[in-house]
Design a protein around this motif. Structure first.
Motif, short mmCIF file in Angstrom:
data_model
loop_
_atom_site.label_atom_id
_atom_site.label_comp_id
_atom_site.label_asym_id
_atom_site.label_seq_id
_atom_site.Cartn_x
_atom_site.Cartn_y
_atom_site.Cartn_z
N UNK A 1 0.84 -1.21 0.00
CA UNK A 1 0.00 0.00 0.00
C UNK A 1 0.87 1.25 0.00
N UNK A 2 1.88 1.29 0.87
CA UNK A 2 2.74 2.48 0.98
C UNK A 2 3.49 2.75 -0.31
N UNK A 3 4.04 1.70 -0.92
CA UNK A 3 4.86 1.90 -2.11
C UNK A 3 4.02 2.34 -3.31
N UNK B 1 3.23 10.83 -6.52
CA UNK B 1 4.48 11.52 -6.83
C UNK B 1 5.08 12.11 -5.55
N UNK B 2 5.02 11.32 -4.47
CA UNK B 2 5.55 11.74 -3.18
C UNK B 2 6.97 11.19 -3.02
N UNK B 3 7.70 11.74 -2.08
CA UNK B 3 9.05 11.24 -1.82
C UNK B 3 9.03 10.10 -0.82
N UNK B 4 7.89 9.87 -0.18
CA UNK B 4 7.78 8.77 0.78
C UNK B 4 6.32 8.33 0.90
N UNK B 5 6.15 7.05 1.16
CA UNK B 5 4.85 6.50 1.51
C UNK B 5 4.98 5.85 2.88
N UNK C 1 10.51 4.80 0.68
CA UNK C 1 11.09 6.10 0.34
C UNK C 1 12.08 5.96 -0.81
N UNK C 2 12.28 7.08 -1.51
CA UNK C 2 13.31 7.14 -2.54
C UNK C 2 14.68 7.36 -1.92
#
Length: 535
Positions: free
Chosen positions: A220-222, A229-233, A251-252
């Motif tokens: 779900x988070x990924x 287009x977020x830097x983290x889930x 996270x990236x």
């Protein structure tokens, strides 16, 4: 150039070089070509840059700027420019605010405007220092469905001041640009909704095909991080202290320090999340509602409850980097819908896992009952028949042979009973401590015995009893429980594990004692089973 364009900063589009002089063509022909060209591309950002470049070329302006208004904040959210070189771009500075200067005038009174010498205008306040010159100005609002989408401003006409013909051309171009922008926005919104729907379907499929709870949360988070287009889930779940703790992070960048971060009980954000309300943050680093130490890493953020059927599973947080564009109303709506569907998928996956586990338990219980009711009883009856035959046999060889057969059957019965006890144990999520495994064995035996054996521990058994002694002790425990079950009249069993026992030579040892209140065949009290091994 206007003070609005001069106040502008980068918005994701690199500064474009000054366009080449327009070829000698009739103005109407050039306008028709421009309109057709603008409407041929449905990618919104590419179209906006094309609009400002085309307007600059058609009117012979040196500089052009298209400021896109943020409808939620009333300020310029994006800026596209034409005619600036790298040095001029670096000197521009901040975005215009959208409600002062000529940009504000175009928004308040959405009509084309032409001026010579901006310093004389009552609303312009002149050209700020360090900005390109703006001795002539031509601007017009761009409307989409009756609302001002943005302001298109041109300055510094190559041949002097802007003319009525330039104003008419710019007005016609802005009108057609509004139609093209509306189409591009509809297309972009449709594509965005399609991606979120496909993402929600993919998450549901992945969750219902199996996997652990941790894998489900990471899925779900990924997927949400990619779609937003977020830097983290990030997934947060309630903790024992009454707050919420980050349990999963996609996270990236380096996720170090994120997992385990908790929101303290009683915080304003936590109250909203526990109440099932989403929280939207403009800048996590500066918002006083954000209290965690990781907030300095992030800017715009969405915190969405994962809730289904009144059950709060956790929270999905989608932060962007500091300085990234804020989330729009459409972003928030689609992410909220995704969170609702993901929560439902998590609940369904959890229910499916419980059903599968229950089916395994039921099947194991059935096998255990069959072994007990059929196999063990038949083996026991055969043993009794052989024992009776052995007593009647006169030949010594026959007596010895039958005796060995009886012993083998007795050993087989004990092994089958041990297997029955093992089948009663939960097949998954076995305890990791030695104390927990002993309790697991006695709990499984209780299902067959009809009562719960009492268990007593002495000493630090979890610390002292290690491999391979722990496996040997558990095997001895299973055998003793199986033996006790076959005795008549057993109604109580006492199990004792003593990690402070010692051997005669002084070495530390663990002692297992299993006693029951049953009787042997001759009526005597059943013996106590004792097993001992050095630590």
């Amino acid at each position: 150039m206007t003070d609005e364009a001069a106040d502008a900063g980068p918005c994701g589009a690199a500064p474009a070089a000054a366009p080449a002089p327009a070829p000698e063509k009739p103005a109407l022909s050039m306008l028709l070509e421009a309109v057709l060209s603008i409407g041929s591309d449905l990618e919104l950002r590419t179209m906006l840059q094309q609009i400002v470049d085309t307007a600059t070329a058609l009117t012979g302006a040196r500089y052009g700027a298209l400021g896109v208004l943020d409808p939620e904040r009333g300020t310029i959210g994006e800026l596209y420019t034409s005619g600036l070189d790298e040095t001029e771009w670096q000197r521009i500075g901040r975005f215009p605010d959208g409600y002062s200067g000529m940009s504000g005038a175009l928004t308040d009174e959405p009509e084309p405007s032409r001026r010579d010498g901006l310093a004389a205008g009552p609303r312009t306040g002149g050209v700020p220092p360090g900005r390109p010159p703006a001795r002539s100005f031509l601007g017009t609002p761009i409307r989409v469905h009756g609302q001002v989408f943005g302001n298109l401003c041109l300055t510094e006409k190559h041949t002097g001041g802007f003319t009525d013909s330039d104003t008419a051309v710019l007005g016609a171009l802005a009108s057609q640009a509004g139609i093209a922008i509306a189409n591009a926005r509809l297309y972009a919104a449709a594509r965005q909704r399609e991606r979120w729907i496909e993402g929600a379907a993919a998450v549901t499929t992945a969750l219902l095909t199996g996997g652990s709870a941790a894998d489900a949360l990471m899925t779900v988070a990924e997927r949400a991080r990619t779609l937003a287009d977020a830097c983290a889930g990030v997934i947060l779940q309630p903790n024992e202290e009454g707050g919420m703790e980050i349990v999963t992070a996609s996270t990236l960048d380096d996720p170090a320090g994120i997992v385990g971060t908790a929101i303290a009980p009683g915080s304003e954000v936590l109250v909203q999340l526990l109440g099932g309300e989403p929280v939207f943050i403009e800048d996590s680093a500066t918002d006083p509602r954000m209290t965690t130490h990781v907030r300095s890493r992030f800017g715009p953020s969405m915190m969405l409850p994962l809730q289904s059927g009144g059950r709060l599973i956790g929270t999905l947080a989608l932060p962007r980097r500091r300085g990234d564009r804020p989330y729009t109303a459409v972003d928030r709506l689609l992410a909220t819908q995704f969170a609702s569907q993901a929560a439902l998928a998590l609940v369904l996956a959890d229910a499916r896992h419980d059903r599968e586990q229950l089916a395994v338990y039921e099947d194991r219980d059935r096998i255990a009952r069959d072994l007990h009711d059929l196999v063990v009883q038949r083996l026991f009856a055969t043993e009794m028949m052989l024992e009776s035959t052995r007593r009647r046999a006169a030949a010594p060889d026959t007596d010895e042979l039958l005796g060995r057969a009886v012993d083998e059957l007795d050993s087989t019965i004990q092994e089958v009973r041990t297997a029955i006890f093992a089948l009663q144990q939960p097949p998954a999520e076995a305890p990791t401590t030695f104390r927990g495994r002993v309790l697991r064995e006695t709990a499984g035996a209780a299902a067959v015995l009809g009562f719960q054996p009492s268990v007593h521990f002495t000493g630090a058994v979890d610390t002292l009893v290690r491999e391979p002694v722990d496996r040997q002790l558990l095997a001895a425990l299973r055998g003793a429980l199986a033996t006790a079950h076959r005795r008549a009249g057993v109604s109580a069993i006492e199990v004792s594990v003593d990690a402070t026992a010692g051997l005669p030579d002084g070495r530390a040892a663990v002692r297992l004692t299993v006693a029951d209140d049953g009787r042997e065949e001759d009526g005597s009290r059943s013996p106590t089973v004792t097993w001992q091994a050095p630590l």
